[in-house]
Every structure is written in structure tokens, then in C-alpha cells.
Design an enzyme around this catalytic site. Sequence first.
Site, PDB file in Angstrom:
ATOM      1  N   ASN A 168      31.574  38.385  43.417  1.00 15.04           N
ATOM      2  CA  ASN A 168      32.220  39.191  44.464  1.00 15.04           C
ATOM      3  C   ASN A 168      32.096  40.697  44.239  1.00 15.04           C
ATOM      4  O   ASN A 168      32.105  41.475  45.184  1.00 15.04           O
ATOM      5  CB  ASN A 168      33.687  38.781  44.651  1.00 15.04           C
ATOM      6  N   GLU A 200      39.736  38.188  32.621  1.00 20.08           N
ATOM      7  CA  GLU A 200      40.327  38.639  33.894  1.00 20.08           C
ATOM      8  C   GLU A 200      40.169  37.468  34.838  1.00 20.08           C
ATOM      9  O   GLU A 200      39.087  37.222  35.357  1.00 20.08           O
ATOM     10  CB  GLU A 200      39.611  39.904  34.390  1.00 20.08           C
ATOM     11  N   CYS A 218      39.801  39.359  43.583  1.00 24.26           N
ATOM     12  CA  CYS A 218      40.821  38.755  42.728  1.00 24.26           C
ATOM     13  C   CYS A 218      42.179  39.428  42.885  1.00 24.26           C
ATOM     14  O   CYS A 218      43.202  38.851  42.520  1.00 24.26           O
ATOM     15  CB  CYS A 218      40.373  38.794  41.274  1.00 24.26           C
ATOM     16  N   GLU A 237      40.810  46.315  31.240  1.00 23.37           N
ATOM     17  CA  GLU A 237      39.504  46.946  31.456  1.00 23.37           C
ATOM     18  C   GLU A 237      39.694  48.291  32.143  1.00 23.37           C
ATOM     19  O   GLU A 237      40.682  48.521  32.842  1.00 23.37           O
ATOM     20  CB  GLU A 237      38.612  46.035  32.309  1.00 23.37           C
TER      21      GLU A 237
END
Length: 456
Positions: free
Chosen positions: A126, A227, A261, A436
Site C-alpha cells: 500500500n 508495524e 494501516c 519508525e
Amino acid sequence: DPASGEELGRVSDCGAAEAREAVRAAHEAGVAWGRLPAKERSVRLRRWYELMVENKEELARIITAENGKPLKEAQGEILYSASFLEWFAEEARRVYGDIIPATAKDRRILVLKQPVGVAAIITPWNFPSAMITRKVGAALAAGCTVVVKPAEDTPLSALALGELANQAGIPAGVYNVVPCSRQQTPAVGEVLCTDPLVAKISFTGSTATGKILLKHAAGTVKRVSMELGGHAPFIVFDSANVDQAVAGALASKYRNSGQTCVCTNRFLVQKGIHDRFVEKFAKAIESELRVGSGFDAETTQGPLINEKAVEKVERHIKDAVSQGASIVTGGKRHSLGKNFFEPTLLSNVTTKMLCTQEETFGPLAPVIKFETEEEAVAIANAAHVGLAGYFYSQDPAQIWRVAEQLEVGMVGVNEGIISSVESPFGGVKESGLGREGSKYGIDEYLEIKYICFGGL
């Protein structure tokens, strides 16, 4: 191409043997790269950033061709992606150690930070460029080398980044790409998680896959960053500015056709403002969203990634309607066919429906009506994941209470888009491990070494 079905090109379908080869190449290149002065690593990362900006149009077209993302969004992703290389080029020169006061006169205590070694980078379709640079930028800045396993749907973006890395002077073996088909993915993933030469795994994807990778990584006790899945709540309280909330809802839910997400998966709207919000949200969806090919300048909603994704949206809508939910707008496949789906809004939704229990990952917005703040927070926190959460309120006391109580790693207060290179990205509960981006992101690729210098 998910929009046209046209073949874009062919890449190598790598397997376990090629993955091991890439790991060895990264391991061999790691000694020289890790010992390179931080300033030199910084200069090369900066040049990589500059090349991405210079080639942003071509890189964006690759993304749109691979996953159908509207071109304007793809261009935004490339600039966002490049910004991580710029950020970590600067952070490379700021990996500081410590001198700690010792308890004995004849010794000194020193702390160094050193690269962990080879990092395996496993990324989703994505955000096929940004998910790579957010990880790789930090890894290379720290002095690590990487093996990137891109999603089977989007290998071209990873390979294009590799070409620009070469042009930027990143040495051979420092950035490696192992593209593979869905059939080869389990074998390649297992190699990257079990090979003793790999010191670190960074993965973005589903919680289910993350758990499998964690089990593999446990055998050699590797460092991991995960993640994983999200189930973001978007709460609209009675005190909210409705127009701002609608604008934030539109941006949060329908970016990349709901395939992010951190996009909202559950809308919780307080009783006093519910009807007005639903009405305005429906009008905004119908007037501002345009379904079409990603290469069409008018398009805001491209196709979903594949047929399986479309079927999941249909299943969630069918389940909700069967339990009493109402379709306010949308609700079916778009007339364009293939993987196109209408942006959909549901009302009269309850917490017993699939769309409020599972991450849809599509253009579906279910709205739940609630009465009290405590009820909304309880519903929001009932999920086993906690990546992002959003809420709209003009009450300062309520803002502090809810922001602190939401069990997520990132909170948007009166804001639907929260990602930025300066901010730590990551979740709690089953949404993952580590952070991150930001000043914290480079720490994921560094080991702390304590040196006791005695006999002085």
C-alpha cells in the site's frame, strides 16, 4: 496494473537460495559500510534523497501502475518517502554515546552505539516506496546493510529505489532487493527470519503474518520491529466542529481508497451530533470523491489491490446490513468493474458487526452512535490492536482525558492525517513493536555497548 489488467513488466521470482545469497552480500558489505564515517553515509543518503526528488514523477507513475493509487497521492508518497532519506541523512551524524561517572578512581565507563548488522526489511504494497525508505533510511544511517523483500504486488518501486541508490553511490551489497511471488514468499520470509547472519527484522503488514515472523525470529533471538494491523477509531464528540470533523473523516478514511494501516475503521459519533455528521459526511463523499483510474487527474479513489480485497468489503457490508445497518451512500462495486468499489457509508452500526471487529482495508465507513465519553473510550479500547486513533472535540479537559486514555500508539486530535517524518510511528498491543521515523527511529538499528576502561 490493477485498473487495466495490463502486464507492466517481469521481475525475477526469487526463492530461498537467492534470499540467502542476498543476506551474504549484505553481510560482506556491512563491515566497510559500518566503518564508513557517519558524514560519508550522510552524504550518500542525502544524494539518494535528491535523486528521488529529481525523479519523483517517474517514481509516482510506477506506484500508480503497481497498486492503482491516484497519481496525486502517489506523488505525495514519493516526497514523503524521500523525506525519510533526508531526515536520516541528518540523523546519521547524531548517533551519540555517553561517558558515565564511575564509582572507582581507576576506571572509566563509556557507552558506544554500533550498528546491529544485516537488517531484513519486509514491506507491504500500500506504500511501496515510503515503507522501504522509512526503514532503510534509518538502517543505512546507523551503519547497517539491508535485504528488502517487497510485497509481491509492488516489486518495481523497490527496484527503482535500488537503481537510484546505485546512482547515489551506495556501495554494492548495502541495499539488496529480493522480489518474489506469493508462492515463494513463505520460503523467503523464513530465510530472512532464521538466517544467523541477519541481526534485525523490520516488518510492516498484518498482525497474523507478524506473529509468524516473530516465531521464526525467536530461534536466533533477532531484534524485531513490527508495524502490524490497525483498527483505528474516529470519535466525534458533541462539542466538535462538525465541518472540521467531516473533512478529517474524509481524509482519514478514504486516502488510498481506505487501504492504509492508520485509516479509520470505526466511526463513533455522539448522539447529539450524530445525524448532522452523517448527513454532511454523506454529502462530502458524494461530492468530493471520484472513482477511476489512478492516472486520471480527477480521480481520488483508485481500484482496490485485488479481488480478495473487494470481496472482504462486500462481506462486511452484507453482514452489517443483515444485522440492521443502513447504507447511506455507496454499498456496491463501481460501474467501472474490476477492483473498483464505491465509497460507502453505513449508519445504525453496532459493535457486533464484522466491520467493527475486523480491519476492512477498503472504502467503507461504519458509524456507531454513542451517548457518553466513557462509552466511546470503552468501545475504542476494546480492540486487541492499537495503532492510530482520532477524535474531534473542542473541550480542553476532554481532549486531555481522551488522548491519554486511548490505547493506541498515535493520536490525532482534531486532525485526520497524522504521519510525518519527525513523528514516531508505531502502535501498542498487537499493533506492533518499536517506532519508525523521528529521532527514535534510528535506535531500532543500534546496539548499545558498554566499555569499562580500568587500570587508570
